[in-house]
Motif scaffolding. Structure first.
Motif, PDB file in Angstrom:
ATOM      1  N   TYR A  90      10.648 -17.128  -6.830  1.00 27.54           N
ATOM      2  CA  TYR A  90      11.683 -16.579  -5.955  1.00 27.54           C
ATOM      3  C   TYR A  90      11.113 -15.788  -4.786  1.00 27.54           C
ATOM      4  N   GLY A  91       9.923 -15.229  -4.945  1.00 25.04           N
ATOM      5  CA  GLY A  91       9.336 -14.487  -3.839  1.00 25.04           C
ATOM      6  C   GLY A  91       8.394 -13.388  -4.295  1.00 25.04           C
ATOM      7  N   ALA A  92       7.744 -12.775  -3.311  1.00 21.08           N
ATOM      8  CA  ALA A  92       6.820 -11.670  -3.560  1.00 21.08           C
ATOM      9  C   ALA A  92       7.256 -10.482  -2.715  1.00 21.08           C
ATOM     10  N   PHE A  93       7.099  -9.308  -3.283  1.00 26.16           N
ATOM     11  CA  PHE A  93       7.519  -8.072  -2.625  1.00 26.16           C
ATOM     12  C   PHE A  93       6.436  -7.014  -2.832  1.00 26.16           C
ATOM     13  N   ILE A  94       6.385  -6.030  -1.941  1.00 23.17           N
ATOM     14  CA  ILE A  94       5.450  -4.912  -2.075  1.00 23.17           C
ATOM     15  C   ILE A  94       6.257  -3.626  -2.201  1.00 23.17           C
ATOM     16  N   LYS A  95       6.021  -2.931  -3.297  1.00 25.80           N
ATOM     17  CA  LYS A  95       6.623  -1.601  -3.489  1.00 25.80           C
ATOM     18  C   LYS A  95       5.542  -0.598  -3.102  1.00 25.80           C
ATOM     19  N   ARG A  96       5.759   0.037  -1.975  1.00 29.89           N
ATOM     20  CA  ARG A  96       4.747   0.945  -1.447  1.00 29.89           C
ATOM     21  C   ARG A  96       4.692   2.245  -2.239  1.00 29.89           C
ATOM     22  N   SER A  97       3.464   2.728  -2.458  1.00 27.96           N
ATOM     23  CA  SER A  97       3.227   3.952  -3.215  1.00 27.96           C
ATOM     24  C   SER A  97       2.846   5.075  -2.267  1.00 27.96           C
ATOM     25  N   LEU A  98       2.715   6.255  -2.833  1.00 26.71           N
ATOM     26  CA  LEU A  98       2.278   7.403  -2.044  1.00 26.71           C
ATOM     27  C   LEU A  98       0.855   7.186  -1.551  1.00 26.71           C
ATOM     28  N   ALA A  99       0.476   7.901  -0.511  1.00 28.58           N
ATOM     29  CA  ALA A  99      -0.865   7.767   0.047  1.00 28.58           C
ATOM     30  C   ALA A  99      -1.914   8.006  -1.045  1.00 28.58           C
ATOM     31  N   GLY A 100      -2.962   7.193  -1.013  1.00 33.00           N
ATOM     32  CA  GLY A 100      -4.038   7.340  -1.986  1.00 33.00           C
ATOM     33  C   GLY A 100      -3.836   6.556  -3.267  1.00 33.00           C
ATOM     34  N   GLN A 101      -2.672   5.928  -3.448  1.00 37.14           N
ATOM     35  CA  GLN A 101      -2.399   5.123  -4.632  1.00 37.14           C
ATOM     36  C   GLN A 101      -2.251   3.659  -4.216  1.00 37.14           C
ATOM     37  N   ASP A 102      -2.549   2.755  -5.167  1.00 30.61           N
ATOM     38  CA  ASP A 102      -2.390   1.340  -4.891  1.00 30.61           C
ATOM     39  C   ASP A 102      -0.908   0.987  -4.848  1.00 30.61           C
ATOM     40  N   HIS A 103      -0.549   0.068  -3.948  1.00 33.68           N
ATOM     41  CA  HIS A 103       0.815  -0.444  -3.892  1.00 33.68           C
ATOM     42  C   HIS A 103       1.041  -1.405  -5.054  1.00 33.68           C
ATOM     43  N   GLN A 104       2.300  -1.627  -5.407  1.00 32.49           N
ATOM     44  CA  GLN A 104       2.636  -2.588  -6.450  1.00 32.49           C
ATOM     45  C   GLN A 104       3.140  -3.875  -5.817  1.00 32.49           C
ATOM     46  N   LEU A 105       2.605  -4.991  -6.300  1.00 34.42           N
ATOM     47  CA  LEU A 105       3.092  -6.297  -5.898  1.00 34.42           C
ATOM     48  C   LEU A 105       4.053  -6.766  -6.968  1.00 34.42           C
TER      49      LEU A 105
END
Length: 143
Positions: free
Chosen positions: A86-101
């Protein structure tokens, strides 16, 4: 897909340009663990349609492998024995942390073949189940 085409299409994936899943999909419950993260039963916010959502931390070391997985899903999810992508999305995290795909695909409530084997609790799969699974695996391979 040839190695050259795969490499070329990797260049066209910009993970940073993906949309945030907020307001589109929501996580309901954990249903399993994948190689790079957890798999959730999720729901499309507007329609209520269920989806499987694989949530992974995006690190530089794994970025190429993640892009390969996205390309594989895009290329082969049209087959009846492979979950629809269905698709891919990025959930952005606070600075210094990895984002979630978030990789979002068709939810298959019955689970995987591995789940089926685990449910037999040490017993063998029935012969008709084994023949069905083998036939469907061959259909994927021959497509």
């Amino acid at each position: 897909m040839s190695r050259e085409n795969t490499t070329r299409s990797l260049d066209s994936i910009d993970l940073a340009a993906l949309r945030d899943p907020a307001g589109i999909f929501e996580l309901v419950e954990v249903v399993g663990n994948g190689t790079y993260g957890q798999v959730y039963k999720g729901r499309h916010v507007k329609t209520g349609q269920l989806a499987a959502i694989k949530v992974m931390e995006v690190t530089e070391e794994e970025e190429e492998e993640i892009k390969l997985e996205i390309n594989m899903l895009k290329s082969y999810s049209h087959h009846r024995n492979i979950a629809t992508y269905y698709g891919a999305f990025i959930k952005r995290s606070l600075a210094g942390q990895d984002h979630q795909l978030w990789l979002v695909m068709e939810y298959c409530g019955a689970g995987s073949v591995t789940d089926l084997v685990k449910k037999t609790k040490g017993n063998c799969l029935k012969e008709d189940w084994i023949s069905y699974i083998c036939r469907e695996v061959l259909r994927v391979r021959l497509s």
